[in-house]
Design a protein around this motif. Structure first.
Motif, PDB file in Angstrom:
ATOM      1  N   VAL A 145     -10.809   8.048  -9.913  1.00 50.50           N
ATOM      2  CA  VAL A 145     -11.043   7.785  -8.497  1.00 50.50           C
ATOM      3  C   VAL A 145      -9.888   6.958  -7.929  1.00 50.50           C
ATOM      4  CG1 VAL A 145     -12.616   6.712  -6.842  1.00 50.50           C
ATOM      5  CG2 VAL A 145     -13.532   7.782  -8.912  1.00 50.50           C
ATOM      6  N   LEU A 146      -9.294   7.416  -6.815  1.00 50.79           N
ATOM      7  CA  LEU A 146      -8.245   6.648  -6.162  1.00 50.79           C
ATOM      8  C   LEU A 146      -8.885   5.557  -5.317  1.00 50.79           C
ATOM      9  CD1 LEU A 146      -5.752   9.426  -5.073  1.00 50.79           C
ATOM     10  CD2 LEU A 146      -5.520   7.810  -6.940  1.00 50.79           C
ATOM     11  N   VAL A 147      -8.409   4.335  -5.461  1.00 54.78           N
ATOM     12  CA  VAL A 147      -8.965   3.195  -4.752  1.00 54.78           C
ATOM     13  C   VAL A 147      -7.957   2.739  -3.699  1.00 54.78           C
ATOM     14  CG1 VAL A 147      -9.871   0.865  -5.014  1.00 54.78           C
ATOM     15  CG2 VAL A 147     -10.181   2.519  -6.851  1.00 54.78           C
ATOM     16  N   PRO A 148      -8.267   2.899  -2.387  1.00 54.62           N
ATOM     17  CA  PRO A 148      -7.284   2.549  -1.365  1.00 54.62           C
ATOM     18  C   PRO A 148      -7.123   1.048  -1.136  1.00 54.62           C
ATOM     19  CG  PRO A 148      -9.268   3.375  -0.348  1.00 54.62           C
ATOM     20  CD  PRO A 148      -9.443   3.531  -1.830  1.00 54.62           C
ATOM     21  N   ILE A 149      -8.167   0.271  -1.354  1.00 59.49           N
ATOM     22  CA  ILE A 149      -8.072  -1.190  -1.227  1.00 59.49           C
ATOM     23  C   ILE A 149      -8.392  -1.771  -2.592  1.00 59.49           C
ATOM     24  CG2 ILE A 149      -8.952  -3.268  -0.118  1.00 59.49           C
ATOM     25  CD1 ILE A 149      -9.543  -1.579   2.356  1.00 59.49           C
ATOM     26  N   ILE A 150      -7.398  -2.398  -3.185  1.00 61.31           N
ATOM     27  CA  ILE A 150      -7.522  -2.834  -4.573  1.00 61.31           C
ATOM     28  C   ILE A 150      -8.143  -4.215  -4.673  1.00 61.31           C
ATOM     29  CG2 ILE A 150      -6.195  -3.347  -6.663  1.00 61.31           C
ATOM     30  CD1 ILE A 150      -4.220  -1.137  -5.434  1.00 61.31           C
ATOM     31  N   ASN A 151      -7.657  -5.165  -3.903  1.00 62.22           N
ATOM     32  CA  ASN A 151      -8.210  -6.521  -3.926  1.00 62.22           C
ATOM     33  C   ASN A 151      -8.788  -6.787  -2.550  1.00 62.22           C
ATOM     34  OD1 ASN A 151      -8.722  -9.252  -3.911  1.00 62.22           O
ATOM     35  ND2 ASN A 151      -6.914  -9.769  -5.108  1.00 62.22           N
ATOM     36  N   LYS A 152     -10.077  -6.869  -2.449  1.00 63.54           N
ATOM     37  CA  LYS A 152     -10.736  -6.945  -1.147  1.00 63.54           C
ATOM     38  C   LYS A 152     -10.817  -8.356  -0.580  1.00 63.54           C
ATOM     39  CE  LYS A 152     -13.436  -2.931  -2.371  1.00 63.54           C
ATOM     40  NZ  LYS A 152     -13.204  -1.810  -1.584  1.00 63.54           N
ATOM     41  N   SER A 153     -10.144  -9.330  -1.174  1.00 65.40           N
ATOM     42  CA  SER A 153     -10.252 -10.704  -0.668  1.00 65.40           C
ATOM     43  C   SER A 153      -8.909 -11.356  -0.362  1.00 65.40           C
ATOM     44  CB  SER A 153     -11.027 -11.557  -1.676  1.00 65.40           C
ATOM     45  OG  SER A 153     -10.297 -11.651  -2.886  1.00 65.40           O
ATOM     46  N   VAL A 154      -7.875 -10.578  -0.176  1.00 63.84           N
ATOM     47  CA  VAL A 154      -6.550 -11.128   0.111  1.00 63.84           C
ATOM     48  C   VAL A 154      -6.440 -11.481   1.589  1.00 63.84           C
ATOM     49  CG1 VAL A 154      -4.078 -10.619   0.189  1.00 63.84           C
ATOM     50  CG2 VAL A 154      -5.445  -9.863  -1.754  1.00 63.84           C
TER      51      VAL A 154
END
Length: 110
Positions: free
Chosen positions: A7-16
């Motif tokens: 699965v391609l993940v467009p947002i990797i770290n959601k807390s930056v």
């Protein structure tokens, strides 16, 4: 985009969060030679006048070089981000031209 299994993940770290306004963030851009993908990276630097041109010590950008990287695979995506940044600039610099509704939506005054 990082590959997470299949699965391609467009947002990797959601807390930056990146806080601009004190001249301590460098924005550097790079593009593949075939122009199929480009990126802008944000890194922390010693404070300097905002907007002053800054050249880092590296000639070649690697995707994992910076704590924050925006990767663009289509020029239209860059246009969409520029449009929203221009809208934000207009909101922040246009005294009295916009108002906030009770729900928090920003609308242009007529």
């Amino acid at each position: 985009m990082k590959n997470k299994g299949e699965v391609l993940v467009p947002i990797i770290n959601k807390s930056v969060q990146v806080v601009f306004g004190t001249g301590d963030i460098s924005a550097q851009v790079g593009c593949l030679s075939d122009r199929s993908s480009g990126a802008i990276q944000f890194t922390e630097i010693e404070p300097r006048p905002i907007g002053e041109e800054f050249f880092g010590d590296k000639n070649k950008m690697e995707i994992d070089d910076a704590p924050v990287t925006f990767i663009f695979n289509k020029v239209e995506s860059i246009d969409a981000v520029i449009k929203q940044l221009q809208r934000l600039k207009d909101l922040m610099s246009a005294e009295g031209e916009y108002e906030w509704t009770g729900s928090g939506r920003i609308i242009e005054k007529k």
